[in-house]
Each structure stands twice: as C-alpha cells, then as structure tokens.
Design a protein around this motif. Sequence first.
Motif, PDB file in Angstrom:
ATOM      1  N   LYS A  51      21.456   2.805  26.060  1.00 32.91           N
ATOM      2  CA  LYS A  51      20.319   2.747  26.973  1.00 32.91           C
ATOM      3  C   LYS A  51      19.520   4.055  26.928  1.00 32.91           C
ATOM      4  N   LYS A  52      19.291   4.512  25.696  1.00 29.47           N
ATOM      5  CA  LYS A  52      18.541   5.747  25.470  1.00 29.47           C
ATOM      6  C   LYS A  52      17.362   5.461  24.560  1.00 29.47           C
ATOM      7  N   GLN A  53      16.324   6.238  24.761  1.00 30.96           N
ATOM      8  CA  GLN A  53      15.107   6.098  23.981  1.00 30.96           C
ATOM      9  C   GLN A  53      14.811   7.412  23.261  1.00 30.96           C
ATOM     10  N   PHE A  54      14.429   7.299  21.992  1.00 27.15           N
ATOM     11  CA  PHE A  54      14.092   8.459  21.180  1.00 27.15           C
ATOM     12  C   PHE A  54      12.718   8.243  20.570  1.00 27.15           C
ATOM     13  N   ASN A  55      11.979   9.314  20.387  1.00 26.36           N
ATOM     14  CA  ASN A  55      10.669   9.247  19.746  1.00 26.36           C
ATOM     15  C   ASN A  55      10.660  10.154  18.525  1.00 26.36           C
ATOM     16  N   LYS A  56      10.075   9.639  17.439  1.00 29.47           N
ATOM     17  CA  LYS A  56       9.925  10.428  16.213  1.00 29.47           C
ATOM     18  C   LYS A  56       8.467  10.403  15.818  1.00 29.47           C
ATOM     19  N   LYS A  57       7.985  11.526  15.336  1.00 28.31           N
ATOM     20  CA  LYS A  57       6.610  11.591  14.853  1.00 28.31           C
ATOM     21  C   LYS A  57       6.561  11.170  13.395  1.00 28.31           C
ATOM     22  N   ILE A  58       5.468  10.492  13.053  1.00 28.85           N
ATOM     23  CA  ILE A  58       5.236  10.089  11.682  1.00 28.85           C
ATOM     24  C   ILE A  58       3.833  10.511  11.279  1.00 28.85           C
ATOM     25  N   ASP A  59       3.595  10.473  10.000  1.00 27.84           N
ATOM     26  CA  ASP A  59       2.258  10.694   9.458  1.00 27.84           C
ATOM     27  C   ASP A  59       1.869   9.396   8.754  1.00 27.84           C
ATOM     28  N   THR A  60       0.910   8.675   9.316  1.00 29.22           N
ATOM     29  CA  THR A  60       0.461   7.418   8.715  1.00 29.22           C
ATOM     30  C   THR A  60      -0.379   7.748   7.490  1.00 29.22           C
ATOM     31  N   LEU A  61       0.094   7.326   6.332  1.00 31.50           N
ATOM     32  CA  LEU A  61      -0.574   7.629   5.071  1.00 31.50           C
ATOM     33  C   LEU A  61      -1.570   6.554   4.672  1.00 31.50           C
ATOM     34  N   LEU A  62      -1.248   5.288   4.982  1.00 29.72           N
ATOM     35  CA  LEU A  62      -2.102   4.193   4.549  1.00 29.72           C
ATOM     36  C   LEU A  62      -1.892   2.973   5.436  1.00 29.72           C
ATOM     37  N   VAL A  63      -2.976   2.369   5.860  1.00 30.81           N
ATOM     38  CA  VAL A  63      -2.975   1.046   6.475  1.00 30.81           C
ATOM     39  C   VAL A  63      -4.088   0.278   5.778  1.00 30.81           C
ATOM     40  N   ASP A  64      -3.705  -0.712   4.986  1.00 28.87           N
ATOM     41  CA  ASP A  64      -4.669  -1.505   4.229  1.00 28.87           C
ATOM     42  C   ASP A  64      -4.436  -2.966   4.583  1.00 28.87           C
ATOM     43  N   LYS A  65      -5.462  -3.603   5.140  1.00 27.82           N
ATOM     44  CA  LYS A  65      -5.288  -4.997   5.550  1.00 27.82           C
ATOM     45  C   LYS A  65      -6.530  -5.800   5.213  1.00 27.82           C
ATOM     46  N   ASN A  66      -6.265  -7.050   4.861  1.00 32.08           N
ATOM     47  CA  ASN A  66      -7.324  -8.032   4.678  1.00 32.08           C
ATOM     48  C   ASN A  66      -6.762  -9.375   5.120  1.00 32.08           C
ATOM     49  N   ASN A  67      -7.443 -10.450   4.824  1.00 29.98           N
ATOM     50  CA  ASN A  67      -7.002 -11.740   5.348  1.00 29.98           C
ATOM     51  C   ASN A  67      -5.767 -12.310   4.648  1.00 29.98           C
ATOM     52  N   ARG A  68      -5.275 -11.669   3.577  1.00 29.25           N
ATOM     53  CA  ARG A  68      -4.100 -12.173   2.872  1.00 29.25           C
ATOM     54  C   ARG A  68      -3.005 -11.135   2.649  1.00 29.25           C
ATOM     55  N   GLU A  69      -3.253  -9.861   3.018  1.00 28.34           N
ATOM     56  CA  GLU A  69      -2.264  -8.809   2.781  1.00 28.34           C
ATOM     57  C   GLU A  69      -2.306  -7.763   3.890  1.00 28.34           C
ATOM     58  N   TYR A  70      -1.148  -7.131   4.095  1.00 26.87           N
ATOM     59  CA  TYR A  70      -1.037  -6.034   5.055  1.00 26.87           C
ATOM     60  C   TYR A  70      -0.075  -5.017   4.445  1.00 26.87           C
ATOM     61  N   LEU A  71      -0.586  -3.825   4.147  1.00 24.86           N
ATOM     62  CA  LEU A  71       0.197  -2.774   3.503  1.00 24.86           C
ATOM     63  C   LEU A  71       0.172  -1.527   4.374  1.00 24.86           C
ATOM     64  N   VAL A  72       1.354  -0.959   4.597  1.00 26.68           N
ATOM     65  CA  VAL A  72       1.493   0.237   5.430  1.00 26.68           C
ATOM     66  C   VAL A  72       2.390   1.234   4.707  1.00 26.68           C
ATOM     67  N   ARG A  73       1.993   2.496   4.730  1.00 18.66           N
ATOM     68  CA  ARG A  73       2.849   3.599   4.262  1.00 18.66           C
ATOM     69  C   ARG A  73       2.809   4.699   5.303  1.00 18.66           C
ATOM     70  N   TYR A  74       3.980   5.218   5.627  1.00 16.59           N
ATOM     71  CA  TYR A  74       4.035   6.332   6.568  1.00 16.59           C
ATOM     72  C   TYR A  74       5.167   7.270   6.163  1.00 16.59           C
ATOM     73  N   ARG A  75       5.029   8.509   6.594  1.00 11.34           N
ATOM     74  CA  ARG A  75       6.018   9.536   6.269  1.00 11.34           C
ATOM     75  C   ARG A  75       6.711   9.970   7.543  1.00 11.34           C
ATOM     76  N   LEU A  76       8.044   9.969   7.514  1.00 11.95           N
ATOM     77  CA  LEU A  76       8.822  10.493   8.632  1.00 11.95           C
ATOM     78  C   LEU A  76       8.782  12.012   8.556  1.00 11.95           C
ATOM     79  N   LEU A  77       8.259  12.656   9.585  1.00  9.78           N
ATOM     80  CA  LEU A  77       8.085  14.104   9.529  1.00  9.78           C
ATOM     81  C   LEU A  77       9.415  14.852   9.539  1.00  9.78           C
ATOM     82  N   ASP A  78      10.407  14.366  10.288  1.00  8.91           N
ATOM     83  CA  ASP A  78      11.710  15.037  10.350  1.00  8.91           C
ATOM     84  C   ASP A  78      12.467  14.972   9.028  1.00  8.91           C
ATOM     85  N   ASP A  79      12.341  13.844   8.336  1.00 11.51           N
ATOM     86  CA  ASP A  79      13.120  13.618   7.121  1.00 11.51           C
ATOM     87  C   ASP A  79      12.316  13.784   5.841  1.00 11.51           C
TER      88      ASP A  79
END
Length: 115
Positions: free
Chosen positions: A75-103
């Motif tokens: 019953k614990k909550q943790f937050n991690k910061k990320i760096d969103t590198l790419l969000v590419d979306k259209n009517n047939r595809e959804y692509l996401v890339r992000y970097r975990l800052l800690d790791d």
Amino acid sequence: MGRREISVYTKFDDNQENYKIMAIIYKDVIKYIDLTNNKMIIDMNNDIITRENMEYKFDIDLQKNMINIYAKKLKKQFNKKIDTLLVDKNNREYLVRYRLLDDDMINEYFVKFKN
C-alpha cells in the motif's frame, strides 16, 4: 466501441515482447490483457499508459514525464521521473519511447491496429 486485433511491441526493463492480441478500442483508448496477465490501458489522447497486475499498478504519464508505481501489498506509492523521447500517433499506430532517468534505460511501446 469495438474489438480489433492489434500488434504490440514492448521493451520494458530490457525485456522485449512482440505479439498480436484482441483489444477493445473506444475513443482513442485501447484496453487488453497482455501475455503475462497485465491489464493494459492506453489513453492515446492524454498519452497515459496503465499497466496493472496482482502486485503493482504502473501509470506512465508521458505529458507530465512521470511514472507512478503503486505496490498493492505494501500500500505504498512511488514516483519516478522520465524523459519522454517520442510520442508518435496516427489513426493506425501509437509509438512511445521514454528514458528512465534513475536507470538511464530507454523503454519503448508500439501498437499497430489492423484494418
């Protein structure tokens, strides 16, 4: 609301998966259960990916550059910061890339819809 076959590619924590699965799609929200019994909800309008299983719930908010992790048994909550590198979306595809800052690790999520 409708059921459609989707192709999914994920790379989380250096684990890669590539599979086809049936999903429910309604108003730019995709819902399905992946191969390891994680309930997945992808909100393409708000760029939020939710991944939930018996032990954890992960909310990846790409607009706020945060991952909220809820450990159910603790019953614990943790937050991690990320760096969103790419969000590419259209009517047939959804692509996401992000970097975990800690790791300093890059994760990727890609969904392609069938006609």
